[in-house]
Design a protein around this motif. Structure first.
Motif, mmCIF file in Angstrom:
data_model
loop_
_atom_site.group_PDB
_atom_site.id
_atom_site.type_symbol
_atom_site.label_atom_id
_atom_site.label_comp_id
_atom_site.label_asym_id
_atom_site.label_seq_id
_atom_site.Cartn_x
_atom_site.Cartn_y
_atom_site.Cartn_z
ATOM 1 N N TYR A 91 28.955 10.552 31.351
ATOM 2 C CA TYR A 91 29.266 10.521 32.790
ATOM 3 C C TYR A 91 28.957 11.865 33.457
ATOM 4 C CZ TYR A 91 31.907 6.297 31.570
ATOM 5 O OH TYR A 91 32.275 5.064 31.107
ATOM 6 N N SER A 92 27.868 12.472 33.051
ATOM 7 C CA SER A 92 27.544 13.809 33.549
ATOM 8 C C SER A 92 26.629 13.812 34.769
ATOM 9 C CB SER A 92 26.892 14.633 32.429
ATOM 10 O OG SER A 92 27.797 14.830 31.366
ATOM 11 N N SER A 93 26.109 12.654 35.139
ATOM 12 C CA SER A 93 25.235 12.587 36.306
ATOM 13 C C SER A 93 26.038 12.299 37.569
ATOM 14 C CB SER A 93 24.181 11.492 36.126
ATOM 15 O OG SER A 93 23.486 11.266 37.340
ATOM 16 N N GLN A 94 25.742 13.028 38.622
ATOM 17 C CA GLN A 94 26.404 12.779 39.903
ATOM 18 C C GLN A 94 26.114 11.375 40.416
ATOM 19 O OE1 GLN A 94 24.625 16.152 41.935
ATOM 20 N NE2 GLN A 94 26.589 17.212 42.005
ATOM 21 N N HIS A 95 24.958 10.836 40.037
ATOM 22 C CA HIS A 95 24.615 9.479 40.472
ATOM 23 C C HIS A 95 25.610 8.453 39.933
ATOM 24 C CE1 HIS A 95 20.780 10.038 42.533
ATOM 25 N NE2 HIS A 95 20.431 10.904 41.602
#
Length: 277
Positions: free
Chosen positions: A64-68
């Motif tokens: 869950y490291s993407s801002q998207h």
């Protein structure tokens, strides 16, 4: 996923504002990547590693490291014939004239973060809400999963902040679709720019004596001004000039004989302003 309606409500408002501000400077942009699923992020992470292509992200979907994945980021591309060959499609990411830097600067002026400022992997098409920093770390610490974060989107603060952004759009450029989106954001409806049953159901009564400082007053003032019914300064307060403008609309646009200076919840004036009649 390219559904802008799935993004954080405040990002939707800022994205619309950015597009309008770019247009004023002769730059046409469109949006591509919006909310991204875990599987979509993992597939993107594999690119350049275990799949063909170049490395474009350091964020694994499983972390869950993407801002998207959190609904706070959106990517844009250029919708112009930059090289003058008569074809826009081959110029979507043409930065030979510095258009991405120009859009990035405009984005920052309306309160967005820009991936072109990053140092590890510069991501010039990437824009995001900077409230939680330039990564998803704070969101992960506070909410653990995107689903928990998204449950907070209807808490009221988002809609107030979103409406405050509308003040930066000039009345002359305030079109119906933007008005609908801003009303939806202010009243807790799904923000998609399409006025339907939920939108009209969530409208409220606004007048100089009722809900006079509600966030929805701002888009009402801007829309009435844009239609030639003078509300005066857009200040978010339904005062005497608001009453005059409402009466003007009722008389000249709706043919009312009995003018009441009120935009009544769910009734004809709301439906007319929203383009439902």
């Amino acid at each position: 996923m390219r559904d802008i309606a799935a993004l954080h409500p405040r990002l939707q408002t800022k994205a619309a504002l950015l597009k309008e501000e770019c247009k004023k400077q002769g730059i046409s942009i469109l949006f591509s990547e919006c909310l991204r699923t875990k599987a979509e992020q993992d597939a993107l992470y594999a690119q350049g590693r275990t799949a063909p292509g170049n490395i474009v992200t350091n964020a694994k979907g499983s972390t869950y490291s993407s801002q998207h994945q959190w609904g706070i980021a959106i990517d844009f591309y250029i919708n112009m014939d930059v090289d003058g060959d008569g074809d826009k499609k081959d110029d979507a990411f043409n930065n030979s004239t510095g258009l991405f830097e120009q859009v990035g600067a405009i984005a920052k002026s309306v309160g967005l973060g820009w991936g072109g400022d990053w140092t590890s992997i510069k991501d010039r098409p990437h824009l995001y809400l900077p409230d939680w920093g330039s990564t998803a770390s704070k969101l992960k610490q506070q909410y653990i999963t995107p689903e928990r974060f998204m449950q907070t989107w209807g808490d009221g603060k988002v809609t107030v902040d979103a409406i405050q952004e509308i003040n930066k759009v000039s009345p002359s450029g305030y079109e119906r679709t933007q008005f609908i989106m801003d009303v939806q954001a202010a009243t807790g409806s799904k923000v998609d720019g399409k006025a339907g049953s939920e939108t009209i159901r969530n409208t409220i009564t606004v007048s100089a004596s009722r809900n006079r400082k509600h966030p929805v007053v701002v888009p009402l003032q801007k829309r009435l001004n844009a239609l030639g019914h003078d509300c005066g300064k857009v200040d978010g307060i339904a005062g005497p000039k608001f009453t005059v403008a409402v009466n003007s609309y009722q008389k000249n646009a709706l043919g009312y004989r009995n003018l009441d200076g009120e935009v009544t919840a769910g009734k004809k004036m709301w439906k007319s302003l929203l383009g439902m009649v």
